[in-house]
Design an enzyme around this catalytic site. Structure first.
Site, PDB file in Angstrom:
ATOM      1  N   ASP A 143      29.494  48.983  61.922  1.00  0.00           N
ATOM      2  CA  ASP A 143      30.072  49.778  60.830  1.00  0.00           C
ATOM      3  C   ASP A 143      30.483  48.919  59.634  1.00  0.00           C
ATOM      4  O   ASP A 143      31.017  49.437  58.654  1.00  0.00           O
ATOM      5  CB  ASP A 143      31.284  50.575  61.346  1.00  0.00           C
ATOM      6  CG  ASP A 143      32.393  49.663  61.869  1.00  0.00           C
ATOM      7  OD1 ASP A 143      32.200  48.429  61.872  1.00  0.00           O
ATOM      8  OD2 ASP A 143      33.448  50.182  62.267  1.00  0.00           O
ATOM      9  N   GLU A 170      32.687  46.267  59.780  1.00  0.00           N
ATOM     10  CA  GLU A 170      33.952  45.549  59.955  1.00  0.00           C
ATOM     11  C   GLU A 170      33.700  44.062  60.194  1.00  0.00           C
ATOM     12  O   GLU A 170      32.699  43.669  60.794  1.00  0.00           O
ATOM     13  CB  GLU A 170      34.737  46.131  61.143  1.00  0.00           C
ATOM     14  CG  GLU A 170      35.414  47.440  60.789  1.00  0.00           C
ATOM     15  CD  GLU A 170      36.329  47.955  61.900  1.00  0.00           C
ATOM     16  OE1 GLU A 170      36.481  47.267  62.925  1.00  0.00           O
ATOM     17  OE2 GLU A 170      36.869  49.053  61.719  1.00  0.00           O
ATOM     18  N   ARG A 191      42.763  38.211  36.319  1.00  0.00           N
ATOM     19  CA  ARG A 191      42.937  38.797  34.984  1.00  0.00           C
ATOM     20  C   ARG A 191      43.912  39.971  35.003  1.00  0.00           C
ATOM     21  O   ARG A 191      44.449  40.360  33.982  1.00  0.00           O
ATOM     22  CB  ARG A 191      41.580  39.233  34.425  1.00  0.00           C
ATOM     23  CG  ARG A 191      40.739  38.062  33.956  1.00  0.00           C
ATOM     24  CD  ARG A 191      39.347  38.471  33.579  1.00  0.00           C
ATOM     25  NE  ARG A 191      38.559  38.861  34.746  1.00  0.00           N
ATOM     26  CZ  ARG A 191      37.316  39.318  34.686  1.00  0.00           C
ATOM     27  NH1 ARG A 191      36.725  39.447  33.516  1.00  0.00           N
ATOM     28  NH2 ARG A 191      36.664  39.627  35.785  1.00  0.00           N
ATOM     29  N   GLN A 192      44.139  40.535  36.182  1.00  0.00           N
ATOM     30  CA  GLN A 192      45.109  41.640  36.277  1.00  0.00           C
ATOM     31  C   GLN A 192      46.465  41.030  36.627  1.00  0.00           C
ATOM     32  O   GLN A 192      46.930  41.086  37.761  1.00  0.00           O
ATOM     33  CB  GLN A 192      44.651  42.635  37.335  1.00  0.00           C
ATOM     34  CG  GLN A 192      43.297  43.262  36.999  1.00  0.00           C
ATOM     35  CD  GLN A 192      42.828  44.217  38.064  1.00  0.00           C
ATOM     36  OE1 GLN A 192      43.588  45.050  38.553  1.00  0.00           O
ATOM     37  NE2 GLN A 192      41.569  44.097  38.455  1.00  0.00           N
ATOM     38  N   HIS A 224      43.194  31.910  35.851  1.00  0.00           N
ATOM     39  CA  HIS A 224      43.030  32.528  34.530  1.00  0.00           C
ATOM     40  C   HIS A 224      44.281  32.300  33.671  1.00  0.00           C
ATOM     41  O   HIS A 224      44.185  32.075  32.465  1.00  0.00           O
ATOM     42  CB  HIS A 224      42.727  34.016  34.694  1.00  0.00           C
ATOM     43  CG  HIS A 224      42.600  34.712  33.392  1.00  0.00           C
ATOM     44  ND1 HIS A 224      41.648  34.355  32.460  1.00  0.00           N
ATOM     45  CD2 HIS A 224      43.321  35.705  32.836  1.00  0.00           C
ATOM     46  CE1 HIS A 224      41.789  35.115  31.400  1.00  0.00           C
ATOM     47  NE2 HIS A 224      42.802  35.938  31.597  1.00  0.00           N
ATOM     48  N   LYS A 265      39.706  37.608  19.904  1.00  0.00           N
ATOM     49  CA  LYS A 265      38.888  38.684  20.467  1.00  0.00           C
ATOM     50  C   LYS A 265      39.781  39.825  20.919  1.00  0.00           C
ATOM     51  O   LYS A 265      40.899  39.605  21.372  1.00  0.00           O
ATOM     52  CB  LYS A 265      38.096  38.044  21.614  1.00  0.00           C
ATOM     53  CG  LYS A 265      37.792  38.875  22.796  1.00  0.00           C
ATOM     54  CD  LYS A 265      37.182  38.026  23.909  1.00  0.00           C
ATOM     55  CE  LYS A 265      38.067  38.025  25.142  1.00  0.00           C
ATOM     56  NZ  LYS A 265      37.561  37.241  26.264  1.00  0.00           N
ATOM     57  N   ASP A 271      35.502  28.037  28.282  1.00  0.00           N
ATOM     58  CA  ASP A 271      36.245  29.182  28.820  1.00  0.00           C
ATOM     59  C   ASP A 271      36.477  28.962  30.310  1.00  0.00           C
ATOM     60  O   ASP A 271      35.800  28.138  30.937  1.00  0.00           O
ATOM     61  CB  ASP A 271      35.451  30.475  28.586  1.00  0.00           C
ATOM     62  CG  ASP A 271      36.370  31.690  28.447  1.00  0.00           C
ATOM     63  OD1 ASP A 271      37.561  31.582  28.788  1.00  0.00           O
ATOM     64  OD2 ASP A 271      35.893  32.758  28.014  1.00  0.00           O
TER      65      ASP A 271
HETATM   66  C1  R5P Z   1      39.220  36.286  29.412  1.00  0.00           C
HETATM   67  O1  R5P Z   1      40.210  36.455  28.948  1.00  0.00           O
HETATM   68  C2  R5P Z   1      38.528  35.149  30.103  1.00  0.00           C
HETATM   69  O2  R5P Z   1      38.991  33.902  29.727  1.00  0.00           O
HETATM   70  C3  R5P Z   1      37.068  35.281  29.844  1.00  0.00           C
HETATM   71  O3  R5P Z   1      36.820  35.053  28.466  1.00  0.00           O
HETATM   72  C4  R5P Z   1      36.577  36.644  30.188  1.00  0.00           C
HETATM   73  O4  R5P Z   1      37.084  37.062  31.408  1.00  0.00           O
HETATM   74  C5  R5P Z   1      35.073  36.664  30.215  1.00  0.00           C
HETATM   75  O5  R5P Z   1      34.666  37.961  30.498  1.00  0.00           O
HETATM   76  P1  R5P Z   1      33.272  38.471  29.965  1.00  0.00           P
HETATM   77  O6  R5P Z   1      32.254  37.449  30.356  1.00  0.00           O
HETATM   78  O7  R5P Z   1      33.057  39.782  30.687  1.00  0.00           O
HETATM   79  O8  R5P Z   1      33.386  38.668  28.493  1.00  0.00           O
END
Ligand code: R5P
Length: 310
Positions: free
Chosen positions: A37, A39, A95-96, A129, A191, A217
């Protein structure tokens, strides 16, 4: 000194083997079975009683990666491991990290709480993040920086007329680190996110005309932010664009977007394995295995980790 045992979950088998190789040890035996299933069942196939256990597992989707890690922690605790360090090369859900609109969860706090409630004694991770996420854990967190891995490679490239670009305000600290160490100017992109996974560039602070641009990034998810920034830099007269990013999530059409973008080279780590079935000839992977291996060794020997970053 007690014994050290290192295990990798299914999200990071390849990286786990390289970490073990760096340390000159065998990756520990971990049986993983899926019931009909779906698990998940995990079992350590060796004695770990009284040992210093390191469990390597990134927590990118599917959520089964988190579940598998939780079961690994619980199994290690019940097998009487002396100490359990969860090694999370890429901490997903990061990110959350705040309640910035009504009726939303702070999901990264939930994940942090569950990991510690189940039995993790320490956390070792890379490029969260947001650094403050460390505070969501009620246990010690050691935080590694991929920029130190990328820097060696970038210095060797000796790129003339270099300008570093932060593709959003959150990346400015990282970008200014590269700027200082590569003796380059800094440009900041502001952004906005009108909705999840959609990135729109509002303003660019600084000049890139005639420059070779390096965009930095922590994460590429859909590729929207990175590719959007690269296109904008070329429109503003940049000579060339390369990029580096710690965690190559590359969801949806991100591989295609990168391939078709003006980005000449994208340098990433192996916290998330690349999809071999997707076009990735522009993507160069520099392994973070030795950095994690060294940090694991120092954790085991109770030595400084911050001294890796001076
Ligand atoms: C956002 O704040 C992170 O530093 C990245 O820039 C972001 O998560 C990238 O997400 P995506 O590739 O969907 O634009």
């Amino acid at each position: 000194m007690d014994k050290m045992n290192i295990f990798a979950g299914s999200a990071n088998m390849f990286l786990g083997r390289k970490v073990a190789e760096y340390l000159g040890v065998e990756l520990g035996g971990l049986e993983r079975v899926r019931f009909s299933d779906g698990e998940i069942f995990v079992k350590f196939s060796q004695n770990i009683r009284g040992t210093d256990v390191f469990l390597i597992q990134s927590t990118f989707p599917p959520a089964e990666n988190i579940l598998e890690l939780l079961f690994m922690i619980d199994a290690a605790k019940r097998a009487s491991a002396r100490r359990i360090t969860v090694v999370i090369p890429y901490f997903g859900y990061a990110r959350q990290d705040r309640k910035d609109e009504p009726r939303v969860a702070i999901s990264s706090k939930v994940i942090a709480q569950v990991l510690t409630n189940v039995g993790a004694h320490r956390v070792l991770t890379m490029d969260l993040h947001a650094g403050q996420i460390q505070g969501f854990f009620e246990v010690p967190v050691d935080h590694l920086y991929a920029s130190y891995i990328f820097l060696d490679y970038l210095v060797k490239k000796q790129i003339p007329d270099l300008t570093i670009v932060a593709p959003d305000i959150g990346s400015t600290k990282m970008a200014s680190f590269y700027g200082k160490n590569l003796n380059a100017d800094l440009v900041i992109v502001n952004k906005q996110r009108p909705r999840p996974n959609v990135a729109e560039i509002e303003t660019v602070i600084g000049e890139v005309s005639g420059k070779n641009v390096l965009i930095v990034d922590d994460l590429i998810d859909t590729g929207g932010s990175m590719v959007g920034a690269a296109v904008k830099m070329m429109e503003r007269g940049a000579k060339s664009v390369i990029a580096c990013c710690s965690h190559a999530m590359l969801s949806g059409q991100a591989y295609e977007k990168i391939a078709e973008s003006p980005i000449e080279e994208l340098v990433v780590t192996d916290t998330i394995p690349l999809r071999e079935d997707r076009e990735h000839s522009k993507i160069k992977v520099i392994s973070c295995a030795s950095m994690f291996g060294e940090a694991i060794k120092r954790t085991h020997l109770e030595q400084s980790i911050s001294s890796l970053f001076v």
